[in-house]
Design an enzyme around this catalytic site. Structure first.
Site, PDB file in Angstrom:
ATOM      1  N   CYS A 191       0.797  -1.210   0.000  1.00 50.44           N
ATOM      2  CA  CYS A 191       0.000   0.000   0.000  1.00 50.44           C
ATOM      3  C   CYS A 191       0.841   1.276   0.000  1.00 50.44           C
ATOM      4  O   CYS A 191       1.711   1.461   0.842  1.00 50.44           O
ATOM      5  CB  CYS A 191      -0.949   0.038   1.193  1.00 50.44           C
ATOM      6  SG  CYS A 191      -2.180  -1.250   1.154  1.00 50.44           S
TER       7      CYS A 191
ATOM      8  N   ARG B  38       6.552  -0.727  -4.413  1.00 51.31           N
ATOM      9  CA  ARG B  38       6.205  -1.279  -3.112  1.00 51.31           C
ATOM     10  C   ARG B  38       5.322  -2.514  -3.224  1.00 51.31           C
ATOM     11  O   ARG B  38       5.190  -3.269  -2.270  1.00 51.31           O
ATOM     12  CB  ARG B  38       5.469  -0.218  -2.277  1.00 51.31           C
ATOM     13  CG  ARG B  38       6.305   1.001  -1.992  1.00 51.31           C
ATOM     14  CD  ARG B  38       5.452   2.113  -1.445  1.00 51.31           C
ATOM     15  NE  ARG B  38       5.046   1.869  -0.078  1.00 51.31           N
ATOM     16  CZ  ARG B  38       5.703   2.244   1.002  1.00 51.31           C
ATOM     17  NH1 ARG B  38       6.843   2.892   0.861  1.00 51.31           N
ATOM     18  NH2 ARG B  38       5.257   1.991   2.196  1.00 51.31           N
TER      19      ARG B  38
ATOM     20  N   GLU C 123      10.778 -16.152  -5.567  1.00 50.69           N
ATOM     21  CA  GLU C 123       9.943 -14.953  -5.525  1.00 50.69           C
ATOM     22  C   GLU C 123       9.729 -14.310  -6.888  1.00 50.69           C
ATOM     23  O   GLU C 123       8.693 -13.711  -7.124  1.00 50.69           O
ATOM     24  CB  GLU C 123      10.439 -13.929  -4.488  1.00 50.69           C
ATOM     25  CG  GLU C 123      11.660 -13.136  -4.845  1.00 50.69           C
ATOM     26  CD  GLU C 123      11.972 -12.044  -3.815  1.00 50.69           C
ATOM     27  OE1 GLU C 123      13.155 -11.881  -3.491  1.00 50.69           O
ATOM     28  OE2 GLU C 123      11.049 -11.353  -3.347  1.00 50.69           O
TER      29      GLU C 123
ATOM     30  N   HIS D  22      18.437 -37.060   4.597  1.00 50.51           N
ATOM     31  CA  HIS D  22      17.616 -37.406   5.768  1.00 50.51           C
ATOM     32  C   HIS D  22      16.125 -37.228   5.490  1.00 50.51           C
ATOM     33  O   HIS D  22      15.344 -37.106   6.426  1.00 50.51           O
ATOM     34  CB  HIS D  22      18.054 -36.573   6.979  1.00 50.51           C
ATOM     35  CG  HIS D  22      19.467 -36.865   7.383  1.00 50.51           C
ATOM     36  ND1 HIS D  22      19.842 -38.041   8.000  1.00 50.51           N
ATOM     37  CD2 HIS D  22      20.612 -36.158   7.218  1.00 50.51           C
ATOM     38  CE1 HIS D  22      21.148 -38.033   8.204  1.00 50.51           C
ATOM     39  NE2 HIS D  22      21.647 -36.892   7.729  1.00 50.51           N
TER      40      HIS D  22
ATOM     41  N   LYS E 191      15.298 -15.959  -3.733  1.00 50.57           N
ATOM     42  CA  LYS E 191      15.301 -15.070  -4.910  1.00 50.57           C
ATOM     43  C   LYS E 191      14.655 -15.757  -6.096  1.00 50.57           C
ATOM     44  O   LYS E 191      13.856 -15.167  -6.805  1.00 50.57           O
ATOM     45  CB  LYS E 191      16.764 -14.708  -5.230  1.00 50.57           C
ATOM     46  CG  LYS E 191      16.976 -13.419  -5.927  1.00 50.57           C
ATOM     47  CD  LYS E 191      17.100 -12.234  -5.002  1.00 50.57           C
ATOM     48  CE  LYS E 191      16.117 -12.219  -3.905  1.00 50.57           C
ATOM     49  NZ  LYS E 191      16.404 -11.293  -2.840  1.00 50.57           N
TER      50      LYS E 191
ATOM     51  N   TRP F 256      -2.386  -3.087  -1.726  1.00 53.67           N
ATOM     52  CA  TRP F 256      -1.941  -4.485  -1.681  1.00 53.67           C
ATOM     53  C   TRP F 256      -2.955  -5.189  -0.800  1.00 53.67           C
ATOM     54  O   TRP F 256      -3.039  -4.915   0.395  1.00 53.67           O
ATOM     55  CB  TRP F 256      -0.534  -4.549  -1.079  1.00 53.67           C
ATOM     56  CG  TRP F 256       0.099  -5.894  -1.140  1.00 53.67           C
ATOM     57  CD1 TRP F 256       0.761  -6.450  -2.203  1.00 53.67           C
ATOM     58  CD2 TRP F 256       0.188  -6.858  -0.080  1.00 53.67           C
ATOM     59  NE1 TRP F 256       1.227  -7.697  -1.874  1.00 53.67           N
ATOM     60  CE2 TRP F 256       0.892  -7.963  -0.568  1.00 53.67           C
ATOM     61  CE3 TRP F 256      -0.269  -6.893   1.244  1.00 53.67           C
ATOM     62  CZ2 TRP F 256       1.156  -9.100   0.202  1.00 53.67           C
ATOM     63  CZ3 TRP F 256      -0.006  -8.014   2.011  1.00 53.67           C
ATOM     64  CH2 TRP F 256       0.699  -9.098   1.492  1.00 53.67           C
TER      65      TRP F 256
ATOM     66  N   ASN G 148      -3.171   2.924   4.685  1.00 49.48           N
ATOM     67  CA  ASN G 148      -2.192   1.837   4.617  1.00 49.48           C
ATOM     68  C   ASN G 148      -2.131   1.240   6.009  1.00 49.48           C
ATOM     69  O   ASN G 148      -1.988   1.966   6.986  1.00 49.48           O
ATOM     70  CB  ASN G 148      -0.831   2.424   4.199  1.00 49.48           C
ATOM     71  CG  ASN G 148       0.302   1.404   4.288  1.00 49.48           C
ATOM     72  OD1 ASN G 148       0.066   0.222   4.451  1.00 49.48           O
ATOM     73  ND2 ASN G 148       1.528   1.895   4.180  1.00 49.48           N
ATOM     74  N   GLY G 149      -2.242  -0.082   6.108  1.00 47.49           N
ATOM     75  CA  GLY G 149      -2.170  -0.733   7.417  1.00 47.49           C
ATOM     76  C   GLY G 149      -3.328  -1.688   7.607  1.00 47.49           C
ATOM     77  O   GLY G 149      -4.035  -2.028   6.655  1.00 47.49           O
TER      78      GLY G 149
ATOM     79  N   GLU H 165      19.254 -17.828   0.522  1.00 44.53           N
ATOM     80  CA  GLU H 165      18.946 -16.582  -0.189  1.00 44.53           C
ATOM     81  C   GLU H 165      18.694 -16.848  -1.679  1.00 44.53           C
ATOM     82  O   GLU H 165      17.762 -16.293  -2.276  1.00 44.53           O
ATOM     83  CB  GLU H 165      20.092 -15.579  -0.008  1.00 44.53           C
ATOM     84  CG  GLU H 165      20.048 -14.354  -0.893  1.00 44.53           C
ATOM     85  CD  GLU H 165      18.753 -13.534  -0.758  1.00 44.53           C
ATOM     86  OE1 GLU H 165      17.953 -13.776   0.158  1.00 44.53           O
ATOM     87  OE2 GLU H 165      18.550 -12.655  -1.616  1.00 44.53           O
TER      88      GLU H 165
ATOM     89  N   LYS I 108       7.360  -4.412  -1.801  1.00 37.99           N
ATOM     90  CA  LYS I 108       8.746  -4.065  -1.490  1.00 37.99           C
ATOM     91  C   LYS I 108       8.913  -3.751  -0.013  1.00 37.99           C
ATOM     92  O   LYS I 108       9.830  -4.243   0.633  1.00 37.99           O
ATOM     93  CB  LYS I 108       9.177  -2.861  -2.348  1.00 37.99           C
ATOM     94  CG  LYS I 108      10.630  -2.444  -2.144  1.00 37.99           C
ATOM     95  CD  LYS I 108      11.564  -3.523  -2.643  1.00 37.99           C
ATOM     96  CE  LYS I 108      13.034  -3.163  -2.454  1.00 37.99           C
ATOM     97  NZ  LYS I 108      13.878  -4.365  -2.630  1.00 37.99           N
TER      98      LYS I 108
HETATM   99  C1  AGP Z   1      13.636  -9.819  -0.794  1.00 34.81           C
HETATM  100  O1  AGP Z   1      13.900 -10.128  -2.101  1.00 34.81           O
HETATM  101  C2  AGP Z   1      12.274  -9.741  -0.419  1.00 34.81           C
HETATM  102  N1  AGP Z   1      11.557  -8.883  -1.252  1.00 34.81           N
HETATM  103  C3  AGP Z   1      11.937  -9.681   1.061  1.00 34.81           C
HETATM  104  O2  AGP Z   1      12.253 -10.925   1.565  1.00 34.81           O
HETATM  105  C4  AGP Z   1      12.578  -8.604   1.969  1.00 34.81           C
HETATM  106  O3  AGP Z   1      13.943  -8.838   2.103  1.00 34.81           O
HETATM  107  C5  AGP Z   1      11.883  -8.628   3.335  1.00 34.81           C
HETATM  108  O4  AGP Z   1      10.530  -8.302   3.163  1.00 34.81           O
HETATM  109  C6  AGP Z   1      12.511  -7.725   4.347  1.00 34.81           C
HETATM  110  O5  AGP Z   1      12.506  -6.410   3.922  1.00 34.81           O
HETATM  111  P1  AGP Z   1      13.443  -5.315   4.579  1.00 34.81           P
HETATM  112  O6  AGP Z   1      14.843  -5.705   4.316  1.00 34.81           O
HETATM  113  O7  AGP Z   1      13.043  -4.044   3.918  1.00 34.81           O
HETATM  114  O8  AGP Z   1      13.129  -5.322   6.051  1.00 34.81           O
END
Ligand code: AGP
Length: 603
Positions: free
Chosen positions: A2, A27, A486, A502, A483, A73, A99-100, A479, A598
């Site tokens: 949002c 975002r 997502e 295992h 990536k 969102w 937003n929230g 990580e 974001k």
């Molecule tokens: C990363 O590619 C993601 N979009 C997500 O995991 C992100 O790192 C997470 O939401 C934390 O965000 P921040 O680093 O702004 O706290």
């Protein structure tokens, strides 16, 4: 997640709102809308989908100098036009963006809004009906807004317009980000500074449970009791060109490419010309005083914490524990006697991390926020801040923030280690080693075509994949898999290579892609290679990413050798490119993956 933008004053509101919403696109959102006040010709336009879809619905008649806009969102109710913001009160007089998450919206509906006809399912619509109801009950607009704020529980950033008096935008916030932008003859409100920098570089913070009465000439901040609060404005050092894509097809690729520059920027920020650490001594002392470092974060930032753990422990001699912010906010485990919390967050706005910080502050625990966004909520509320200096990160998939986080923590670790008299810290020539890292990144970046080709062969049709590795390679695997999933929607697990046998190895079948990461010692590498053999024997399609010196014939991607403390940075780059090309080759929107935001500003 949002985004809000609002403007009041002497400007073309439609233009400013649409430009602002475009800047807020990063975002994450699934619908959008604007309200532009203009007496009987006021316009409320909403659309599901992209800002471009909204723009297509806006005619030249949509004009005025006061307005509010929103990217939504979805949380309460699906992404539909009825649920999109702005929302209006029962009579249509009040218009609100939010937003929230309003936690008690159902109670509010039952208690105050009997007989109200609601168009959608959102908590926001209930909030604006509540305000409208209080005005019907003969409160002034300001009193009605304040009364609603005293009832509403949860997180919110609100911008409210009264269509009968459009010289004012009423603003309030609690836990959700919101910022005032100050102009000459106009003022703005927005979720972040980046969406306003085309219009102004002068900003003013709003703190939780504060209300702002915004007119073209003034931004009056009060608490909910109406007591006026003095608040200085500040000038933000943001560069409009930083948030452009330039000639890049996607922000993610631009941001991957920026990483060598970010490494060099960190060197010039956190070391002096002699290579001495340039870290606030109060931060160093605070970490020195701790018997345990707790890193709290979410997503990629959490993975960056793991990628830094071994280096931090070795250089500072202090145990490091990682916590998933969304868990620790409400399930804080037993802590050591002298804890130090490090909040890792690119945006500095992650609600889950903020909840941990609120708890830490209540408990009197010293905290350090390591963030890319100066003035962000986590930065303001922690005891200390270290900035990443990575420049705005727009793509939802975080890349340069991850490597900047590891590098920034390396400076902290070395400074603390040196202050503790650790020989290993003194001998670790971080400035030199990080320069080598920057070169190693450049070398990997020059192999893009080769990596794209391998990705096409390995991942073009698959629905699932694995990354495996040991030690730091396992952390990079975590990580790398985040990536990949997502942005390409390939279900991918990052696994400790030795743990596969295992249970999870039962998922390996003919053609399952497995990407093996090998950067550690000969001994560890040999074990990982054994695990790679195990999956290959069961039909896996294997791709290897190997650090120079450990490569064997047939390896796919060889990464330049860097200092072991920084190997996670060296290894992660090719995995970022793997994710990028997998997404690109599937024809997906690399920068704006579905369902994701974001800045995740709800818990
Ligand atoms: C990363 O590619 C993601 N979009 C997500 O995991 C992100 O790192 C997470 O939401 C934390 O965000 P921040 O680093 O702004 O706290």
């Amino acid at each position: 997640m949002c985004g809000i933008v609002g403007v009041v004053g002497n400007r073309n509101a439609t233009d400013i709102l649409m430009q602002g919403l475009e800047k807020l696109e990063y975002r994450g959102y699934d619908s959008a809308g604007i309200y532009v006040a203009n007496g009987d010709n006021s316009s409320l336009v909403k659309s599901v989908g992209r800002i471009a879809d909204l723009r297509a619905k806006i005619g030249i008649d949509v004009s005025g100098s006061t307005g509010i806009g929103h990217t939504r969102w979805a949380t309460h109710g699906q992404a539909t036009e009825d649920n999109a913001h702005p929302h209006t009160s029962a009579t249509g007089r009040f218009v609100l963006v939010h937003n929230g998450v309003i936690e008690n919206y159902l109670q509010i509906k039952e208690e105050y809004l009997a007989g109200h006809d609601l168009k959608g399912q959102t908590d926001t619509e209930i909030a604006v009906h509540l305000i409208g109801q209080f005005v019907e009950d003969s409160l002034s607009v300001l009193e009605a807004f304040k009364k609603a704020l005293s009832i509403i529980e949860g997180s919110y950033a609100f911008a409210l317009v009264d269509s009968e008096d459009t010289d004012t935008i009423y603003v309030a916030k609690n836990k959700s980000p919101l910022l005032i932008g100050l102009g000459d003859g106009y003022n703005m409100v927005c979720s972040d500074a980046m969406a306003m920098i085309r219009e102004t570089s002068e900003f003013m913070e709003i703190h939780d449970k504060e209300l702002v009465i915004l007119t073209k000439d003034a931004a009056t901040v009060t608490d909910y009791d109406g007591n006026e609060i003095e608040r200085d404005s500040y000038t933000a050092e943001l560069d409009l060109s930083d948030i452009g894509k330039g000639t890049y097809p996607f922000y993610m690729l631009k941001e991957i490419d920026e990483q060598p520059t970010v490494m060099r920027k960190l060197i010039s920020t956190y070391a002096d010309s002699e290579g001495n650490m340039n870290i606030d001594p109060a931060i160093v002392k605070s970490v020195q005083d701790a018997d345990r470092i707790y890193i709290l974060a979410a997503g990629t930032s959490y993975n960056a914490g793991f990628a830094s753990k071994a280096m931090l422990e070795k250089l500072t001699d202090t145990p490091v524990e990682l916590g998933v912010a969304s868990e620790w906010g409400y399930n804080m485990p037993l802590l050591s006697k002298k804890p130090m919390f490090i909040l890792l967050s690119q945006s500095g706005e992650t609600a889950d991390s903020r909840q941990v910080l609120v708890k830490a502050n209540e408990m009197g625990i010293p905290s350090l926020t390591v963030t890319n966004v100066p003035g962000s909520t986590l930065s303001r509320e922690a005891t200390y801040t270290m900035l990443l200096h990575a420049g705005p990160e727009i793509a939802v998939a975080s890349t340069k923030a991850y490597t900047a986080q590891v590098a920034a923590l390396a400076f902290l670790a070395k400074a603390v280690g040196e202050a503790n008299g650790k020989a290993e810290a003194a001998e670790f020539d971080l400035v030199h080693e990080l320069s080598i890292v920057a070169q190693s990144i450049e070398a990997t970046l020059s192999e893009k075509d080769m990596i794209a080709d391998k990705v096409e062969k390995l991942l073009s049709t698959t629905r699932n994949a694995f990354y495996i590795g040991r030690g730091n390679d396992y952390y990079v695997a975590m990580e790398a898999s985040l990536k990949l999933k997502e942005i390409s929607y390939i279900q991918c697990e990052g696994f400790a290579a030795g743990e596969l046998k295992h249970g999870t190895i039962s998922l390996i079948e003919d053609g399952t892609p497995v990407i093996g990461l090998i950067s550690s010692s000969e001994l560890v590498a040999a074990h990982t290679r054994g695990n790679i053999q195990e999956v290959a024997a069961r039909g896996a399609n294997v791709l290897t990413v190997v650090e120079e010196g450990l490569e064997r014939e047939g390896d796919d991607i060889v990464v330049n050798k860097v200092h072991p403390f920084l190997a996670t940075i060296g290894m992660v780059i090719s995995t970022q490119l793997i994710a990028y090309y997998a997404s690109l080759q599937r024809g997906l929107d690399v920068d704006k993956p579905r369902n994701l935001a974001k800045a995740v500003t709800v818990e």
